[in-house]
Write an enzyme that holds these catalytic residues in place. Structure first.
Site, PDB file in Angstrom:
ATOM      1  N   ASP A  99       0.918  -1.385   0.035  1.00 56.61           N
ATOM      2  CA  ASP A  99       0.239  -0.040   0.216  1.00 56.61           C
ATOM      3  C   ASP A  99       0.683   1.327  -0.041  1.00 56.61           C
ATOM      4  OD1 ASP A  99      -2.038  -1.729   0.185  1.00 56.61           O
ATOM      5  OD2 ASP A  99      -3.012  -0.824   2.009  1.00 56.61           O
ATOM      6  N   HIS A 150      -6.264   3.256  -3.843  1.00 52.97           N
ATOM      7  CA  HIS A 150      -6.022   3.524  -2.517  1.00 52.97           C
ATOM      8  C   HIS A 150      -6.577   5.098  -2.189  1.00 52.97           C
ATOM      9  CE1 HIS A 150      -5.047   2.397   1.398  1.00 52.97           C
ATOM     10  NE2 HIS A 150      -3.907   2.871   1.554  1.00 52.97           N
ATOM     11  N   HIS A 154      -4.958   9.417   0.055  1.00 51.24           N
ATOM     12  CA  HIS A 154      -5.025   8.697   1.374  1.00 51.24           C
ATOM     13  C   HIS A 154      -5.817   9.179   2.525  1.00 51.24           C
ATOM     14  CE1 HIS A 154      -3.186   5.889   4.583  1.00 51.24           C
ATOM     15  NE2 HIS A 154      -3.124   4.984   3.480  1.00 51.24           N
ATOM     16  N   HIS A 246       3.595  -2.363   3.055  1.00 46.80           N
ATOM     17  CA  HIS A 246       3.853  -1.034   2.596  1.00 46.80           C
ATOM     18  C   HIS A 246       4.911  -0.973   1.625  1.00 46.80           C
ATOM     19  CE1 HIS A 246       0.810  -0.341   5.667  1.00 46.80           C
ATOM     20  NE2 HIS A 246       0.257   0.568   4.989  1.00 46.80           N
TER      21      HIS A 246
HETATM   22 ZN   LIG Z   1      -2.670   3.120   3.034  1.00 41.85          ZN
END
Ligand SMILES: [Zn+2]
Length: 276
Positions: A99, A150, A154, A246
């Site tokens: 992510d 995503h 964010h 991530h």
């Molecule tokens: Zn995230």
């Protein structure tokens, strides 16, 4: 015979201990997730969301305690979470998700490792980063990985906004991804922090995206170090798990350092599948 009985008894004890340790690896994590529900900002409509990936809560491994809890039934788990998100792969094999990228330093290194291990993953991209590093999106697609929206920047609270605003955000993100890779397939949506709301899930569905959850979160964003990231993943993973990692949002040297062993161990134990 008494010798054989003693050996058998020893094996039973050993099996209980090993079983206990295996259980321990994930139960405390689930407990922590449940405890978080009471104090976290999760919406009331969300009975069992995963812990927020970007929560400021300091991460610490729960102290292991040896228990003799009987093993839970090992039947197939539901692939669908309470709000309709996808929580497991639906097979024994596990899936990796990265992510908050793309990131100019970490994403290429993660991609190198995935390529070396012959593993493919899902990248949950942030629109503003896509705009800055479109060539990385092109490489992600070229190397056979799956794309996930995503959000534009964010936005942790996006799911609480009016549907029109959610839609505009997700569309802007998809547009930016397709500017980088014309015609790119974007099958998944992941809400920042896992702060799912029915509205966000519905908008994503209307845009043709499945809301992609996870069930293993080593909290690598908190930089616990490569060994902790590895141990947390391996301790919590189960057949069909979707693992949250991530490649963006900060210094990901710990995640990068954990990857070779994580990839090796997950491949050996479960196999790694690509969500698509
Ligand atoms: Zn995230």
């Amino acid at each position: 015979m008494s010798h054989r009985s003693a050996v058998t008894a020893a094996l039973v004890v050993l099996a209980l201990l090993v079983g206990g340790r295996w259980m321990m690896g994930r139960d405390p994590a689930e407990t922590v997730a449940q405890q978080r529900l009471g104090v976290g900002p999760a919406p009331a409509a969300s009975p069992a969301p995963p812990p927020p990936e970007a929560s400021p809560t300091p991460s610490s491994s729960p102290a292991p305690t040896v228990t003799r809890t009987p093993k839970k039934p090992s039947g197939p788990r539901s692939t669908i979470g309470p709000l309709g998100t996808k929580r497991t792969t639906g097979t024994k094999r596990v899936a990796l998700t990265f992510d908050d990228g793309p990131h100019p330093e970490w994403t290429p290194k993660i991609l190198d490792q995935l390529r070396a291990a012959r593993v493919r993953a899902t990248f949950c991209l942030v629109g503003t980063e896509v705009r800055k590093y479109p060539a990385l999106v092109a490489r992600i697609v070229r190397e056979g990985h799956t794309l996930c929206n995503h959000t534009w920047h964010h936005e942790l609270d996006l799911g609480t906004k009016p549907p029109a605003e959610i839609k505009a955000n997700l569309e802007a993100t998809n547009r930016e991804i397709r500017k980088a890779v014309p015609g790119a397939k974007i099958k998944f949506f992941r809400h920042p922090g896992g702060k799912w709301t029915p509205a966000a899930i519905a908008v994503a569905r209307d845009l043709g995206m499945i809301s992609l959850d996870w069930d293993v979160d080593p909290q690598d964003w908190a930089k616990p170090g490569a060994k902790a990231v590895h141990d947390r993943v391996i301790g919590a993973v189960r057949p069909g798990s979707i693992v949250l990692l991530h490649d963006g949002g900060g210094d990901r040297s710990g995640t990068l350092g954990a990857c070779p062993a994580v990839l090796r161990d997950l491949k050996r134990r479960y196999g790694i599948t690509l969500l698509r």
